[in-house]
Design a protein around this motif. Structure first.
Motif, PDB file in Angstrom:
ATOM      1  N   LEU A   6      22.529  71.109   0.855  1.00 18.21           N
ATOM      2  CA  LEU A   6      22.656  69.782   1.447  1.00 18.21           C
ATOM      3  C   LEU A   6      22.778  69.939   2.948  1.00 18.21           C
ATOM      4  O   LEU A   6      23.368  70.913   3.429  1.00 18.21           O
ATOM      5  CB  LEU A   6      23.909  69.066   0.942  1.00 18.21           C
ATOM      6  N   PHE A   7      22.234  68.982   3.676  1.00 17.52           N
ATOM      7  CA  PHE A   7      22.445  68.877   5.109  1.00 17.52           C
ATOM      8  C   PHE A   7      22.880  67.443   5.355  1.00 17.52           C
ATOM      9  O   PHE A   7      22.133  66.500   5.067  1.00 17.52           O
ATOM     10  CB  PHE A   7      21.167  69.186   5.901  1.00 17.52           C
ATOM     11  N   LEU A  24      36.980  66.427   8.191  1.00 16.25           N
ATOM     12  CA  LEU A  24      36.172  67.597   7.844  1.00 16.25           C
ATOM     13  C   LEU A  24      37.051  68.820   7.583  1.00 16.25           C
ATOM     14  O   LEU A  24      36.831  69.563   6.618  1.00 16.25           O
ATOM     15  CB  LEU A  24      35.154  67.887   8.943  1.00 16.25           C
ATOM     16  N   LYS A  25      38.047  69.029   8.422  1.00 18.44           N
ATOM     17  CA  LYS A  25      38.950  70.161   8.225  1.00 18.44           C
ATOM     18  C   LYS A  25      39.724  70.028   6.914  1.00 18.44           C
ATOM     19  O   LYS A  25      39.923  71.007   6.198  1.00 18.44           O
ATOM     20  CB  LYS A  25      39.912  70.285   9.406  1.00 18.44           C
ATOM     21  N   ALA A  26      40.149  68.817   6.583  1.00 10.17           N
ATOM     22  CA  ALA A  26      40.886  68.590   5.343  1.00 10.17           C
ATOM     23  C   ALA A  26      40.003  68.801   4.112  1.00 10.17           C
ATOM     24  O   ALA A  26      40.492  69.208   3.051  1.00 10.17           O
ATOM     25  CB  ALA A  26      41.470  67.180   5.328  1.00 10.17           C
ATOM     26  N   ALA A  27      38.711  68.552   4.250  1.00  6.87           N
ATOM     27  CA  ALA A  27      37.792  68.726   3.123  1.00  6.87           C
ATOM     28  C   ALA A  27      37.674  70.180   2.698  1.00  6.87           C
ATOM     29  O   ALA A  27      37.378  70.469   1.532  1.00  6.87           O
ATOM     30  CB  ALA A  27      36.415  68.173   3.483  1.00  6.87           C
ATOM     31  N   LEU A  28      37.934  71.106   3.606  1.00  3.80           N
ATOM     32  CA  LEU A  28      37.785  72.521   3.288  1.00  3.80           C
ATOM     33  C   LEU A  28      38.613  72.933   2.082  1.00  3.80           C
ATOM     34  O   LEU A  28      38.135  73.657   1.209  1.00  3.80           O
ATOM     35  CB  LEU A  28      38.146  73.385   4.504  1.00  3.80           C
ATOM     36  N   ALA A  29      39.848  72.472   1.990  1.00  3.04           N
ATOM     37  CA  ALA A  29      40.706  72.847   0.859  1.00  3.04           C
ATOM     38  C   ALA A  29      40.097  72.392  -0.471  1.00  3.04           C
ATOM     39  O   ALA A  29      40.155  73.119  -1.468  1.00  3.04           O
ATOM     40  CB  ALA A  29      42.095  72.247   1.031  1.00  3.04           C
ATOM     41  N   HIS A  30      39.483  71.225  -0.478  1.00  6.07           N
ATOM     42  CA  HIS A  30      38.847  70.720  -1.701  1.00  6.07           C
ATOM     43  C   HIS A  30      37.618  71.547  -2.048  1.00  6.07           C
ATOM     44  O   HIS A  30      37.392  71.888  -3.208  1.00  6.07           O
ATOM     45  CB  HIS A  30      38.462  69.252  -1.527  1.00  6.07           C
ATOM     46  N   VAL A  31      36.833  71.867  -1.034  1.00  6.86           N
ATOM     47  CA  VAL A  31      35.596  72.622  -1.257  1.00  6.86           C
ATOM     48  C   VAL A  31      35.907  74.039  -1.733  1.00  6.86           C
ATOM     49  O   VAL A  31      35.195  74.582  -2.583  1.00  6.86           O
ATOM     50  CB  VAL A  31      34.738  72.635   0.027  1.00  6.86           C
ATOM     51  N   GLU A  32      36.979  74.639  -1.214  1.00  9.11           N
ATOM     52  CA  GLU A  32      37.343  75.989  -1.649  1.00  9.11           C
ATOM     53  C   GLU A  32      37.642  76.043  -3.144  1.00  9.11           C
ATOM     54  O   GLU A  32      37.490  77.093  -3.768  1.00  9.11           O
ATOM     55  CB  GLU A  32      38.534  76.498  -0.844  1.00  9.11           C
ATOM     56  N   ALA A  33      38.030  74.930  -3.733  1.00 11.11           N
ATOM     57  CA  ALA A  33      38.329  74.881  -5.166  1.00 11.11           C
ATOM     58  C   ALA A  33      37.068  74.718  -6.022  1.00 11.11           C
ATOM     59  O   ALA A  33      37.147  74.815  -7.245  1.00 11.11           O
ATOM     60  CB  ALA A  33      39.308  73.741  -5.447  1.00 11.11           C
ATOM     61  N   GLU A  34      35.936  74.482  -5.404  1.00  5.27           N
ATOM     62  CA  GLU A  34      34.678  74.298  -6.128  1.00  5.27           C
ATOM     63  C   GLU A  34      33.969  75.639  -6.287  1.00  5.27           C
ATOM     64  O   GLU A  34      33.421  76.173  -5.334  1.00  5.27           O
ATOM     65  CB  GLU A  34      33.770  73.326  -5.365  1.00  5.27           C
ATOM     66  N   SER A  35      33.961  76.157  -7.479  1.00  5.73           N
ATOM     67  CA  SER A  35      33.358  77.479  -7.693  1.00  5.73           C
ATOM     68  C   SER A  35      31.855  77.483  -7.444  1.00  5.73           C
ATOM     69  O   SER A  35      31.290  78.512  -7.069  1.00  5.73           O
ATOM     70  CB  SER A  35      33.649  77.971  -9.108  1.00  5.73           C
ATOM     71  N   GLY A  36      31.194  76.349  -7.597  1.00  4.59           N
ATOM     72  CA  GLY A  36      29.749  76.298  -7.414  1.00  4.59           C
ATOM     73  C   GLY A  36      29.294  76.061  -5.990  1.00  4.59           C
ATOM     74  O   GLY A  36      28.094  76.096  -5.706  1.00  4.59           O
ATOM     75  N   ALA A  42      31.208  73.040   8.296  1.00  4.53           N
ATOM     76  CA  ALA A  42      31.303  71.787   9.044  1.00  4.53           C
ATOM     77  C   ALA A  42      31.075  72.157  10.505  1.00  4.53           C
ATOM     78  O   ALA A  42      31.771  73.016  11.055  1.00  4.53           O
ATOM     79  CB  ALA A  42      32.672  71.145   8.851  1.00  4.53           C
ATOM     80  N   LEU A  43      30.102  71.516  11.130  1.00 12.12           N
ATOM     81  CA  LEU A  43      29.673  71.888  12.476  1.00 12.12           C
ATOM     82  C   LEU A  43      29.772  70.704  13.428  1.00 12.12           C
ATOM     83  O   LEU A  43      29.536  69.567  13.028  1.00 12.12           O
ATOM     84  CB  LEU A  43      28.212  72.347  12.441  1.00 12.12           C
ATOM     85  N   ARG A  44      30.080  70.978  14.680  1.00 11.69           N
ATOM     86  CA  ARG A  44      29.973  69.975  15.735  1.00 11.69           C
ATOM     87  C   ARG A  44      28.664  70.260  16.461  1.00 11.69           C
ATOM     88  O   ARG A  44      28.473  71.323  17.036  1.00 11.69           O
ATOM     89  CB  ARG A  44      31.144  70.066  16.716  1.00 11.69           C
ATOM     90  N   PRO A  47      28.818  65.907  21.321  1.00 12.34           N
ATOM     91  CA  PRO A  47      29.878  64.899  21.377  1.00 12.34           C
ATOM     92  C   PRO A  47      29.699  63.827  20.289  1.00 12.34           C
ATOM     93  O   PRO A  47      28.696  63.118  20.275  1.00 12.34           O
ATOM     94  CB  PRO A  47      29.740  64.294  22.772  1.00 12.34           C
ATOM     95  N   GLY A  48      30.631  63.785  19.361  1.00 13.15           N
ATOM     96  CA  GLY A  48      30.612  62.774  18.312  1.00 13.15           C
ATOM     97  C   GLY A  48      29.593  62.973  17.211  1.00 13.15           C
ATOM     98  O   GLY A  48      29.464  62.131  16.328  1.00 13.15           O
ATOM     99  N   ILE A  49      28.859  64.089  17.231  1.00 18.42           N
ATOM    100  CA  ILE A  49      27.822  64.352  16.229  1.00 18.42           C
ATOM    101  C   ILE A  49      28.212  65.598  15.441  1.00 18.42           C
ATOM    102  O   ILE A  49      28.482  66.657  16.013  1.00 18.42           O
ATOM    103  CB  ILE A  49      26.437  64.579  16.879  1.00 18.42           C
ATOM    104  N   TYR A  50      28.204  65.471  14.116  1.00 17.46           N
ATOM    105  CA  TYR A  50      28.646  66.549  13.236  1.00 17.46           C
ATOM    106  C   TYR A  50      27.619  66.761  12.132  1.00 17.46           C
ATOM    107  O   TYR A  50      26.796  65.895  11.845  1.00 17.46           O
ATOM    108  CB  TYR A  50      29.999  66.196  12.608  1.00 17.46           C
ATOM    109  N   ALA A  51      27.700  67.917  11.508  1.00 13.48           N
ATOM    110  CA  ALA A  51      26.856  68.213  10.360  1.00 13.48           C
ATOM    111  C   ALA A  51      27.668  69.016   9.362  1.00 13.48           C
ATOM    112  O   ALA A  51      28.571  69.778   9.736  1.00 13.48           O
ATOM    113  CB  ALA A  51      25.617  68.994  10.768  1.00 13.48           C
ATOM    114  N   VAL A  52      27.344  68.829   8.102  1.00 11.51           N
ATOM    115  CA  VAL A  52      27.880  69.666   7.034  1.00 11.51           C
ATOM    116  C   VAL A  52      26.677  70.308   6.359  1.00 11.51           C
ATOM    117  O   VAL A  52      25.710  69.628   6.015  1.00 11.51           O
ATOM    118  CB  VAL A  52      28.705  68.847   6.022  1.00 11.51           C
ATOM    119  N   VAL A  53      26.739  71.623   6.214  1.00 12.28           N
ATOM    120  CA  VAL A  53      25.679  72.386   5.568  1.00 12.28           C
ATOM    121  C   VAL A  53      26.314  73.116   4.400  1.00 12.28           C
ATOM    122  O   VAL A  53      27.324  73.806   4.569  1.00 12.28           O
ATOM    123  CB  VAL A  53      25.050  73.399   6.556  1.00 12.28           C
TER     124      VAL A  53
END
Length: 101
Positions: A6-7, A24-36, A42-44, A47-53
């Motif tokens: 996903l992008f 985004l930082k808080a999401a990391l703990a949830h994602v670490e629990a996903e084995s798949g 999470a990238l900046r 200014p004000g533009i982010y991406a999750v890959v």
């Protein structure tokens, strides 16, 4: 091995950048629990533009990740200039270190 990904592109509402980054930082703990979910970044981009890959072994893992994140995304919409754009991708090459091996 990862085959699909996903992008996600996120634009923060002006003045909401800190809230988006905190989400985004808080999401990391949830994602670490996903084995798949093999890869998650999470990238900046600017200014004000982010991406999750992220990347997954297959479609079932990608779909499970999307379902798990749906509630967190809905809770953060007020911080976005517009809804995030989500692109489903195919992974054609990857270098993923084996951690803990």
């Amino acid at each position: 091995m990862v085959n699909v990904g996903l992008f996600v592109r996120i634009e923060a509402e002006p003045g909401h950048e800190a809230a988006v980054e905190a989400q985004l930082k808080a999401a990391l703990a949830h994602v670490e629990a996903e084995s798949g979910t093999v890869v998650w970044l999470a990238l900046r981009l600017g200014p004000g533009i982010y991406a999750v890959v992220d990347a997954f072994p297959g479609e079932a893992d990608r779909q499970a990740h999307l379902e798990a994140g749906r509630t967190r995304l809905a809770e953060a919409l007020e911080h976005f200039a517009h809804p995030p754009t989500l692109e489903r991708t195919d992974v054609i090459a990857a270098k993923i270190p084996s951690l803990g091996a």
